[in-house]
Enzyme design. Structure first.
Site, PDB file in Angstrom:
ATOM      1  N   ARG A 155       0.775  -1.150   0.032  1.00  0.00           N
ATOM      2  CA  ARG A 155      -0.034  -0.001   0.058  1.00  0.00           C
ATOM      3  C   ARG A 155       1.114   1.465   0.217  1.00  0.00           C
ATOM      4  O   ARG A 155       0.543   2.284  -0.764  1.00  0.00           O
ATOM      5  CB  ARG A 155      -0.894   0.052   1.226  1.00  0.00           C
ATOM      6  CG  ARG A 155      -1.974   0.990   0.800  1.00  0.00           C
ATOM      7  CD  ARG A 155      -2.848   0.865   2.179  1.00  0.00           C
ATOM      8  NE  ARG A 155      -2.398   1.598   3.420  1.00  0.00           N
ATOM      9  CZ  ARG A 155      -2.980   2.451   4.524  1.00  0.00           C
ATOM     10  NH1 ARG A 155      -4.161   1.982   4.582  1.00  0.00           N
ATOM     11  NH2 ARG A 155      -2.392   2.658   5.557  1.00  0.00           N
ATOM     12  N   HIS A 209     -15.032  -1.648   0.627  1.00  0.00           N
ATOM     13  CA  HIS A 209     -13.910  -2.647   0.860  1.00  0.00           C
ATOM     14  C   HIS A 209     -14.314  -3.117   2.051  1.00  0.00           C
ATOM     15  O   HIS A 209     -14.396  -2.427   3.214  1.00  0.00           O
ATOM     16  CB  HIS A 209     -12.457  -1.962   0.996  1.00  0.00           C
ATOM     17  CG  HIS A 209     -11.926  -1.679  -0.337  1.00  0.00           C
ATOM     18  ND1 HIS A 209     -11.343  -0.319  -0.479  1.00  0.00           N
ATOM     19  CD2 HIS A 209     -11.886  -2.359  -1.510  1.00  0.00           C
ATOM     20  CE1 HIS A 209     -11.048  -0.183  -1.809  1.00  0.00           C
ATOM     21  NE2 HIS A 209     -11.246  -1.339  -2.698  1.00  0.00           N
ATOM     22  N   HIS A 248     -14.122  -8.090  -1.081  1.00  0.00           N
ATOM     23  CA  HIS A 248     -13.276  -8.934  -0.454  1.00  0.00           C
ATOM     24  C   HIS A 248     -14.228  -9.746   0.132  1.00  0.00           C
ATOM     25  O   HIS A 248     -14.431 -10.944   0.131  1.00  0.00           O
ATOM     26  CB  HIS A 248     -12.209  -8.142   0.169  1.00  0.00           C
ATOM     27  CG  HIS A 248     -11.335  -7.231  -0.796  1.00  0.00           C
ATOM     28  ND1 HIS A 248     -10.823  -7.973  -1.911  1.00  0.00           N
ATOM     29  CD2 HIS A 248     -10.964  -6.072  -0.705  1.00  0.00           C
ATOM     30  CE1 HIS A 248     -10.098  -6.857  -2.577  1.00  0.00           C
ATOM     31  NE2 HIS A 248     -10.208  -5.723  -1.827  1.00  0.00           N
ATOM     32  N   ASP A 272      -9.717  -5.484  -9.742  1.00  0.00           N
ATOM     33  CA  ASP A 272      -9.137  -4.717  -8.544  1.00  0.00           C
ATOM     34  C   ASP A 272      -7.626  -3.848  -8.724  1.00  0.00           C
ATOM     35  O   ASP A 272      -7.720  -2.988  -9.484  1.00  0.00           O
ATOM     36  CB  ASP A 272      -8.849  -5.772  -7.311  1.00  0.00           C
ATOM     37  CG  ASP A 272      -8.532  -5.067  -6.048  1.00  0.00           C
ATOM     38  OD1 ASP A 272      -8.491  -3.713  -5.976  1.00  0.00           O
ATOM     39  OD2 ASP A 272      -8.572  -5.763  -5.186  1.00  0.00           O
TER      40      ASP A 272
END
Lengths: 461, 461
Positions: free
Chosen positions: B83, B237, B274, B325
Site C-alpha cells: 500500500r 472494501h 473482498h 481490482d
C-alpha cells in the site's frame, strides 16, 4: 556462425546490455561477449532475452482431455475420480493420435516460454494391453512430435508394475502402462541409441510412484540404468495426495518421501515430482539430497493436491523446477506465478519466495526453475553461457506491460502481470521456432490436432 | 436493426443452437429467437456466444504499477508495504495520465472478456491535496477512458475521510482521496447528470472502508445517495486483511462484516468487496442480505489476503462477482479459475464451486459472476435476453482448445484451459469493440499509455 545482439540479456551473473551471442552451426552457444564494434553486422533481437524455461514434468496425451473433468458430481470430486476419467481417455489413443496431440502441445509450450520438456511417459502398450511389436512405438510418437515442433525433449520411459502399495496387481485400465523391468530397460536402451546424436534430446528413467513400483523392482531398475548411463535422470511421482501418504504409512509405517530417501539412492540425478505432503524432517532431508522437487502448480491446484512446503524447503537449500504435468496450462509464467501466489494465500504475506531478501521475486522464481529444470532434464540448457544449448526466449519490447521496465522489473512484469504472454521469439538449439509470436508449423499442427481429437472423440463414443 | 446468427449461444435457460439476436440501434437486445428461415440475411458469428463479463471492482490507475512491487524486502512484505508503494504512485498521476492508463487497461479488459467495469474511484484531488476547480476532473478522466475504449462503466466516487478506525486524521499520502461528505455528494450528482443519457454508463457510491469512513458519515452519505437515487449501487472494501479485522475488533468489539451488517442498511444494492475474513455467522448473514460479495482472486492472492469462505457462502445462497481490482490481471477467466483453484488447494478436493452437483464448474462460475456482476454494477448487462444491453463475447471456434467441445464443455475449456485467451470478438451496447482479437484503438491506446508511463516515471524520479 550466426551472431545476435541482445539489447538486454539475463546472464548467469545478472542483466547485461548490448550482449553479443555467438551461436555455432550445431546450436551451441559458443561465446557471450560485450558489443565492442558497433559496426559489426549482427541481427538485433527485438527485446530482452532470457533462457528458455524447462518444463520438467509433462504427460503430453493429457492435453487432449484438459478441461473435460471440470464438473462437480453428486459424490464429490477428487484426484481419484479425475484419474478414472484420465484412464478412460488413455485407452483411446493410438500412436498417430499421440503424435498429433503432443505436437500441438509442444507448439503451445514453445509459445508459452518453454524450450524443452521432460515427458514422464507411461503409455507403452497398445490399447488392448499387449506390447507393440516395436516396444518404442508410443515413445517414438512423442519423439516425433518434439522433432516436429522443434522443442527439446527428455523422454523418460516409466516403470509401472502394480496398482498400489504391497504389490496389488494392475487394474485393467492400467494395462497400457505395465511393462516388465527387462522390457522397460530394453525400451530405454533403444531410445538411448536413437537419441545418441541429438544434443536436444535424451532419455532417462521414470518410476511411476511407490504405489506402482515395488521395492525390489525399484532398486534393480535404478541400478541397471545407472550402470548403463551413470548420468541418467530418475524421476518419480511422490506424496501428491494425502491418500497416498496414508496408504504408504499403512504399508510401511513410513511416509512416502521418507521411505524413498531411506530405500533409494536419491541424489542430484533425481527429481521428486510434487512431493507436496512432507513433514519438516522429510522437507529438510529431501533438500539435503540435492534432488529437484518437481512442482506443477497449475496441475496441483487443479487436482486439489495441496501446498508444497516451499519456505522450509528453500531455507534448507532445496532445488525446484516447474512442470506443466496434466497440461491444463501451457504458460511457463503461470506456473511460476501460481507457485508464489499459492504461498501468499497460505501464509497471508507477499513475496514468500524472496522472504527477507531485497530482490526480485520474478527473477528468483525464474532462476530457481531454470537451474532445477536443467538439472532434472539433464540437458545443457537453462543458462545463457558458452557451452550451453542456444535455447532463448526474446520478450516483446513493444508489449505495453514492459514499457519503462528494465532489468528484474521486466521479469516481475512478465511473470506477475501486466506482461503475460510477452514471449515474442523462441530459439531452441540455435534454431528459431517461434518468431513474432507465431510458430512456423502452427497451422499444420492445429489441423492435425483437430483431426486427432475428432478420431478420439468418435472412438470414445 | 442489425441481426446476428449465433451458432451456439448461452441464454438464461442454457445453451441453444442457431439463435438469432436482434439488436436495436441504441444497443439493446430487442429479441432472441430461433432461426426459422435459413435464407434470412444474417451476420453469422464466428463461434460460441456468451454474455460479456462484468468487472465489479477496479482501480484503473494501479494498472501502471502492476508488477512493480514483486520484490522481497529484509523486513518482510505484506499488504501494508504494498500500500505504501501504491500511495507513492497515486501521488504522481495527473488527469491526462489517468485517461491514458485507464484507456489502455480498458482495451485489455475488453480483450480479456469483460464488457463493463466498475471503477472504485478515490483519486479525487490534485497531487497537492487541493480539490480540482472542477471536482469531477479525475472522475471524468475515467469516463473519458471508458468512452475511448468503448467499455461499459459504473463509476463509483469514493468517500474517504479517515486513516483508521476511531477517526484518525488522514495521512499526508492519502491527501488525494479525502473529500467532505458534501463534496462527495456534489461530485456524484454531477456525474449522474453527465451520464444520465448513457445506457452503458452510470454512477453510484463507494465507501472506501470502515477504516476510512466513520459511522456518522457512512449513515449520512448512504441515506443522501439513496434519497436522490434509490437504485444507486453502494460498494465498500471490507475484511480484506486480518489486521483490519483486529483493528475493528479493538475499536468496536465487532468484526468488520458484522459491524457493517449491524450499522448499515445492507441490501441487494450493496457490494462488499473482498469480505475475505468472516466468521460462519457473518458469512450466513451477508448471504441473507442479498448483497454481492465482490471477489478479486488475482489481487487477493497477490496481496496475500487469504481465502474467501466460498462454500459456506454459496450454501447460504450468497451472491458473488469478480473484479480485477489492482489490475495485475486483465483476463476474466483467470479470476474465475483462481477463485476455484484456491478453494481446491485449501480443501484438497476438486470442483468445490459445484460440490455435490452434477454440473459444469465453468458454467457455475460464469453464471454466478454474470448475475452478481450485473447486480453490483446495476447495469442492464450480464445476460443475453430482450431488454438487456447487447454485451457479447464471441469465442473463437478455431481455437485448438475448443475443438470437439460443445455446450458447457466450451466454458470449462475457456476457463480452466486449454482455451485460455479464446476471446475473438466483443460487442458492447451493440457496437463491436474487439474483432478477431484486436481492438480498433489498440495502437493509439498503447502509444498514449507508453507516453503516460514515461511521464509518470520521470515525475517519480
Amino acid at each position: 556462425m550466426p551472431s545476435f545482439l541482445a539489447p538486454q540479456c539475463l546472464l548467469p551473473d545478472g542483466w547485461a546490455d548490448d550482449v553479443v551471442l555467438d551461436i555455432d552451426a550445431a546450436g551451441w552457444i559458443e561465446g557471450v561477449r560485450p558489443l565492442e564494434d558497433p559496426s559489426e553486422p549482427l541481427e538485433r533481437l527485438h527485446g530482452p532475452v532470457v533462457p528458455g524455461l524447462i518444463d520438467l514434468h509433462s504427460h503430453a496425451f493429457q492435453r487432449a482431455m484438459a478441461g473435460l473433468a471440470e464438473r462437480g458430481s453428486p459424490a464429490g470430486d477428487h484426484f481419484w475420480t479425475w484419474r478414472d476419467a484420465m484412464y478412460r481417455f488413455a485407452l483411446a489413443l493410438e500412436p498417430e493420435d499421440l503424435v498429433d496431440v503432443a505436437r500441438q502441445l509442444y507448439v503451445e509450450l514453445l509459445r508459452g516460454g518453454y524450450t524443452c520438456v521432460v515427458e514422464f511417459h507411461y503409455l507403452h502398450n497398445a490399447p488392448d494391453g499387449r506390447p507393440y511389436d516395436a516396444l518404442e512405438t508410443m515413445s517414438m510418437a512423442v519423439v516425433e512430435a518434439s522433432l516436429g515442433a522443434g522443442i527439446g525433449l527428455t523422454h523418460l520411459p516409466t516403470l509401472y508394475r502394480t496398482a498400489d502399495f504391497g504389490g496389488a496387481p494392475p487394474l485393467p485400465e492400467q494395462r497400457r502402462f505395465v511393462l516388465e523391468v527387462e522390457a522397460l530397460l530394453a525400451l530405454r536402451e533403444r531410445l538411448e541409441a536413437r537419441l545418441a546424436d541429438d544434443p536436444d534430446r535424451r532419455t532417462g528413467l521414470a518410476l511411476h510412484s511407490l504405489r506402482a513400483v515395488p521395492p525390489g523392482a525399484l532398486e534393480r531398475t535404478v541400478a541397471a540404468v545407472h550402470r548403463a548411463s551413470p548420468d541418467a535422470p530418475v524421476h518419480i511421482h511422490v506424496a501428491e495426495q494425502t491418500a497416498e501418504v496414508d496408504a504408504c504409512l499403512a504399508w510401511s509405517r513410513r511416509r512416502p518421501v521418507a521411505w524413498l530417501l531411506d530405500h533409494a539412492p536419491v541424489d542430484a540425478r533425481w527429481c521428486l515430482v510434487h512431493a507436496t505432503h512432507m513433514s519438516a524432517d522429510e522437507t529438510a532431508a529431501l533438500a539435503a539430497t540435492g534432488a529437484v522437487a518437481g512442482l506443477c502448480p497449475t496441475t496441483e491446484a487443479n487436482l486439489g493436491d495441496g501446498f508444497f512446503p516451499l519456505r522450509p524447503f528453500l531455507d534448507a537449500g532445496g532445488r525446484f523446477g516447474v512442470g506443466s504435468d496434466a497440461n491444463v496450462c501451457v504458460d511457463a509464467t503461470e506456473e511460476l506465478r501460481l507457485l508464489e501466489l499459492g504461498q501468499r494465500l497460505l501464509h497471508r504475506e507477499r513475496n514468500v519466495t524472496t522472504r527477507g531478501e531485497a530482490r526480485s521475486t520474478g527473477r528468483a522464481l525464474l532462476e530457481g526453475a531454470l537451474a532445477g529444470g536443467a538439472q532434472a532434464a539433464r540437458l545443457a540448457a537453462g543458462s545463457i553461457e558458452a557451452g550451453r544449448r542456444a535455447d532463448l526466449v526474446v520478450l516483446d519490447r513493444d508489449h505495453p506491460g514492459l514499457v519503462t521496465r528494465s532489468g528484474d522489473a521486466l521479469l516481475d512484469a512478465w511473470i506477475f502481470g501486466p506482461a503475460r504472454g510477452a514471449v515474442r521469439d523462441v530459439m531452441v538449439g540455435g534454431r528459431w521456432v517461434v518468431r513474432e509470436g507465431r510458430h512456423a508449423g502452427e497451422v499444420h499442427a492445429r489441423e492435425r490436432y483437430r483431426a486427432a481429437l475428432e478420431r478420439i472423440a468418435e472412438r470414445c463414443g
